[in-house]
Design a protein around this motif. Structure first.
Motif, PDB file in Angstrom:
ATOM      1  N   ASP A 111      77.676 -47.062 -74.364  1.00 16.91           N
ATOM      2  CA  ASP A 111      78.713 -47.565 -75.275  1.00 16.91           C
ATOM      3  C   ASP A 111      79.993 -47.963 -74.546  1.00 16.91           C
ATOM      4  O   ASP A 111      81.002 -48.272 -75.191  1.00 16.91           O
ATOM      5  CB  ASP A 111      79.031 -46.510 -76.331  1.00 16.91           C
ATOM      6  CG  ASP A 111      79.601 -45.221 -75.729  1.00 16.91           C
ATOM      7  OD1 ASP A 111      79.479 -45.028 -74.498  1.00 16.91           O
ATOM      8  OD2 ASP A 111      80.155 -44.404 -76.497  1.00 16.91           O
ATOM      9  N   ALA A 112      79.982 -47.975 -73.202  1.00 14.17           N
ATOM     10  CA  ALA A 112      81.201 -48.247 -72.442  1.00 14.17           C
ATOM     11  C   ALA A 112      81.819 -49.613 -72.754  1.00 14.17           C
ATOM     12  O   ALA A 112      83.036 -49.703 -72.971  1.00 14.17           O
ATOM     13  CB  ALA A 112      80.934 -48.101 -70.949  1.00 14.17           C
ATOM     14  N   PRO A 113      81.048 -50.694 -72.779  1.00 17.62           N
ATOM     15  CA  PRO A 113      81.671 -51.993 -73.063  1.00 17.62           C
ATOM     16  C   PRO A 113      82.361 -52.042 -74.428  1.00 17.62           C
ATOM     17  O   PRO A 113      83.469 -52.581 -74.549  1.00 17.62           O
ATOM     18  CB  PRO A 113      80.492 -52.974 -72.990  1.00 17.62           C
ATOM     19  CG  PRO A 113      79.502 -52.309 -72.096  1.00 17.62           C
ATOM     20  CD  PRO A 113      79.621 -50.849 -72.421  1.00 17.62           C
ATOM     21  N   THR A 114      81.733 -51.445 -75.448  1.00 20.12           N
ATOM     22  CA  THR A 114      82.315 -51.448 -76.787  1.00 20.12           C
ATOM     23  C   THR A 114      83.572 -50.599 -76.834  1.00 20.12           C
ATOM     24  O   THR A 114      84.595 -50.990 -77.425  1.00 20.12           O
ATOM     25  CB  THR A 114      81.301 -50.936 -77.816  1.00 20.12           C
ATOM     26  OG1 THR A 114      80.151 -51.782 -77.799  1.00 20.12           O
ATOM     27  CG2 THR A 114      81.889 -50.923 -79.216  1.00 20.12           C
ATOM     28  N   ARG A 115      83.518 -49.432 -76.205  1.00 17.21           N
ATOM     29  CA  ARG A 115      84.701 -48.553 -76.189  1.00 17.21           C
ATOM     30  C   ARG A 115      85.855 -49.219 -75.448  1.00 17.21           C
ATOM     31  O   ARG A 115      87.017 -49.140 -75.879  1.00 17.21           O
ATOM     32  CB  ARG A 115      84.342 -47.219 -75.538  1.00 17.21           C
ATOM     33  CG  ARG A 115      83.431 -46.338 -76.380  1.00 17.21           C
ATOM     34  CD  ARG A 115      82.983 -45.120 -75.594  1.00 17.21           C
ATOM     35  NE  ARG A 115      84.122 -44.310 -75.146  1.00 17.21           N
ATOM     36  CZ  ARG A 115      84.014 -43.316 -74.258  1.00 17.21           C
ATOM     37  NH1 ARG A 115      82.828 -43.049 -73.702  1.00 17.21           N
ATOM     38  NH2 ARG A 115      85.080 -42.621 -73.912  1.00 17.21           N
ATOM     39  N   LEU A 116      85.556 -49.869 -74.358  1.00 18.41           N
ATOM     40  CA  LEU A 116      86.605 -50.555 -73.604  1.00 18.41           C
ATOM     41  C   LEU A 116      87.195 -51.695 -74.430  1.00 18.41           C
ATOM     42  O   LEU A 116      88.424 -51.866 -74.488  1.00 18.41           O
ATOM     43  CB  LEU A 116      86.034 -51.085 -72.290  1.00 18.41           C
ATOM     44  CG  LEU A 116      86.990 -51.907 -71.421  1.00 18.41           C
ATOM     45  CD1 LEU A 116      88.224 -51.107 -71.055  1.00 18.41           C
ATOM     46  CD2 LEU A 116      86.278 -52.394 -70.163  1.00 18.41           C
ATOM     47  N   ALA A 117      86.334 -52.476 -75.061  1.00 21.73           N
ATOM     48  CA  ALA A 117      86.809 -53.590 -75.888  1.00 21.73           C
ATOM     49  C   ALA A 117      87.675 -53.088 -77.039  1.00 21.73           C
ATOM     50  O   ALA A 117      88.727 -53.678 -77.344  1.00 21.73           O
ATOM     51  CB  ALA A 117      85.624 -54.391 -76.412  1.00 21.73           C
ATOM     52  N   ASP A 118      87.265 -51.991 -77.664  1.00 16.29           N
ATOM     53  CA  ASP A 118      88.048 -51.422 -78.762  1.00 16.29           C
ATOM     54  C   ASP A 118      89.427 -50.988 -78.274  1.00 16.29           C
ATOM     55  O   ASP A 118      90.442 -51.206 -78.958  1.00 16.29           O
ATOM     56  CB  ASP A 118      87.314 -50.224 -79.371  1.00 16.29           C
ATOM     57  CG  ASP A 118      86.078 -50.626 -80.171  1.00 16.29           C
ATOM     58  OD1 ASP A 118      85.950 -51.829 -80.493  1.00 16.29           O
ATOM     59  OD2 ASP A 118      85.240 -49.745 -80.437  1.00 16.29           O
ATOM     60  N   HIS A 119      89.454 -50.370 -77.093  1.00 13.59           N
ATOM     61  CA  HIS A 119      90.736 -49.913 -76.538  1.00 13.59           C
ATOM     62  C   HIS A 119      91.669 -51.094 -76.275  1.00 13.59           C
ATOM     63  O   HIS A 119      92.848 -51.063 -76.653  1.00 13.59           O
ATOM     64  CB  HIS A 119      90.491 -49.138 -75.241  1.00 13.59           C
ATOM     65  CG  HIS A 119      91.753 -48.745 -74.534  1.00 13.59           C
ATOM     66  ND1 HIS A 119      92.456 -47.602 -74.840  1.00 13.59           N
ATOM     67  CD2 HIS A 119      92.458 -49.368 -73.538  1.00 13.59           C
ATOM     68  CE1 HIS A 119      93.529 -47.526 -74.068  1.00 13.59           C
ATOM     69  NE2 HIS A 119      93.559 -48.590 -73.266  1.00 13.59           N
ATOM     70  N   LEU A 120      91.153 -52.128 -75.631  1.00 15.91           N
ATOM     71  CA  LEU A 120      91.978 -53.293 -75.304  1.00 15.91           C
ATOM     72  C   LEU A 120      92.454 -53.999 -76.567  1.00 15.91           C
ATOM     73  O   LEU A 120      93.599 -54.456 -76.649  1.00 15.91           O
ATOM     74  CB  LEU A 120      91.198 -54.251 -74.410  1.00 15.91           C
ATOM     75  CG  LEU A 120      90.884 -53.729 -72.999  1.00 15.91           C
ATOM     76  CD1 LEU A 120      89.874 -54.644 -72.308  1.00 15.91           C
ATOM     77  CD2 LEU A 120      92.166 -53.617 -72.172  1.00 15.91           C
ATOM     78  N   ALA A 121      91.573 -54.096 -77.546  1.00 15.54           N
ATOM     79  CA  ALA A 121      91.937 -54.774 -78.802  1.00 15.54           C
ATOM     80  C   ALA A 121      93.029 -54.010 -79.551  1.00 15.54           C
ATOM     81  O   ALA A 121      93.983 -54.610 -80.065  1.00 15.54           O
ATOM     82  CB  ALA A 121      90.697 -54.937 -79.667  1.00 15.54           C
TER      83      ALA A 121
END
Length: 451
Positions: free
Chosen positions: A270-280
């Protein structure tokens, strides 16, 4: 890690011994400090008959505060130059290559220590005739040889400039500023292509990343920590990412630069999704993504277990692909965005005992080659840097004889520093470098290994 031999060479006894025995002679490199002039002396600008770039380059250099020497008044043996810049775009036939000799031969000993040589040409694939394409391709041999001949910490580069118009002059300016300055101290013998694309000049060239949100993976130590500091110095809001085990070191880097720290294992499903959520949620976007995170698990192929192979490919290559896919799909990298990946000369030349690592780093080059055309339509650039021997805690573990060979087997006869990689990535991250895309720039002091 200290290069004791290079320090010894700078002493009186060291200078005497080097000359007497013909030992490697590492020069003192001219590196960047904020406020430095681009060059240690005037630039001599020349052009082949019919060149299309000398006039705009002259304007760029003058605006950047570079003193241009008068070619007609600069024939004396006392003249010394901070840079030789030559527009070879007018050369359309191999017979016209003689113009290169006529310009460089009288000035071969006139470049100051830490000086720069830049040759500008037209991409061979854009040339209308085979003869012109042949002559333009010949420029690579000239530049790489000059990089090995002129010495004293000087460097030489070839810049192919497209005939297209969008973003080219701005990106050419950013490229010239980088190559002429101390930022490019450990970059030599490179071929850089400036094409069309989105490029925006900064209000202040001392802070070319003002207002930019930049993600740096593997930011806790070494090259990653140097990256975070250089990008923050240049005005970026840095999001520093590393694994939870490096949390303390990561927090120290983030606090030092006024950035934010993200602890995340990039290989987690889930790393890409978690990172994207954080940046967003925190920033709404990410203007620059720097894929620096990487590992080694060295063994010869016959002795390597499958886990060593899988871990290196996953961290060094596959995680980059997964993150790019999610960030691009969600539109978090806007028009004018940048993706910069860290490859290695191992991905170009290969390396014994590193088949997994070399495969992953060659894959990074493939990622740049394949993404650049597709992202050009979205105004997003993608490039890679390929470091050679860089003085880090990892290279400090290499056996002495191998370490010394790595340091000396390049035109500058020394290892690079993490800041040399960081400065190169910083240039590729600038909004002003938007038309620089699809490049793999080696930060290796013009290593004798590889292409």
């Amino acid at each position: 890690m200290t290069d004791r031999y290079a320090s010894f060479v700078q002493s009186t006894a060291g200078r005497t011994l080097v000359k007497r025995l013909g030992l490697p002679d590492p020069p003192r490199l001219r590196r960047h400090s904020p406020g430095d002039p681009l060059l240690p002396g005037p630039a001599l600008l020349g052009a082949a008959t019919g060149g299309r770039l000398a006039e705009p380059v002259g304007r760029i250099l003058t605006a950047a505060g570079v003193e241009l020497a008068d070619p007609a008044a600069s024939a004396g043996p006392q003249d010394r130059f901070g840079a030789l810049v030559y527009d070879a775009s007018g050369i359309t036939d191999s017979a016209q290559l003689r113009q290169l000799y006529d310009f460089f031969h009288p000035q071969a000993r006139a470049v100051l220590p830490g000086g720069r040589v830049i040759v500008l040409g037209t991409p061979p694939q854009e040339c209308p005739t085979p003869r012109e394409a042949t002559a333009q391709r010949a420029l690579e041999g000239l530049v790489r040889s000059i990089g090995k001949e002129f010495g004293r910490g000087s460097t030489a580069q070839l810049v192919y400039v497209t005939r297209a118009e969008d973003g080219v002059l701005t990106s050419l300016e950013s490229t010239l500023r980088f190559l002429l300055s101390g930022r490019s101290a450990y970059v030599s013998g490179q071929v850089i292509r400036v094409g069309g694309g989105e490029a925006t000049a900064p209000a202040d060239w001392d802070r070319p990343l003002d207002g930019q949100v930049v993600l740096v993976t593997g930011a806790a130590r070494g090259i990653g920590a140097a990256l975070a500091r250089v990008l923050a110095r240049d005005g970026a809001q840095v999001v520093a990412l590393d694994i939870p085990a490096a949390g303390d070191a990561l927090a120290a880097v983030a606090n030092d630069i006024g950035g934010t720290a993200v602890q995340l294992d990039l290989t987690a499903p889930d790393a890409p999704t978690r990172l994207a959520d954080h940046l967003a949620s925190r920033h709404g976007r990410v203007d620059v993504v720097v894929h620096n995170a990487g590992i080694t698990r060295d063994k010869t192929l016959g002795r390597m277990d499958a886990d060593r192979w899988d871990q290196v490919i996953d961290v060094n290559l596959s995680s980059q692909e997964r993150i790019n896919d999610v960030l691009l799909e969600r539109g978090l990298i806007p028009t004018g965005g940048r993706i910069v990946s860290v490859s290695s000369i191992a991905g170009i030349a290969g390396n014994r005992g590193q088949t997994n690592y070399a495969t992953s780093k060659a894959g990074v080059i493939g990622l740049v080659d394949s993404l650049a055309p597709a992202l050009r339509e979205r105004g997003i650039s993608v490039n890679a840097v390929a470091p050679g021997f860089i003085e880090t805690r990892l290279t400090a573990r290499i056996p002495l004889v191998v370490r010394e060979a790595g340091r000396r087997m390049n035109s500058l006869a020394q290892g690079g520093l993490p800041v040399d990689v960081a400065e190169t990535i910083g240039w590729l991250a600038w909004p002003a470098s938007g038309a620089v895309s699809g490049n793999v720039v080696r930060v290796c002091g013009q290593s004798l290994l590889g292409a």
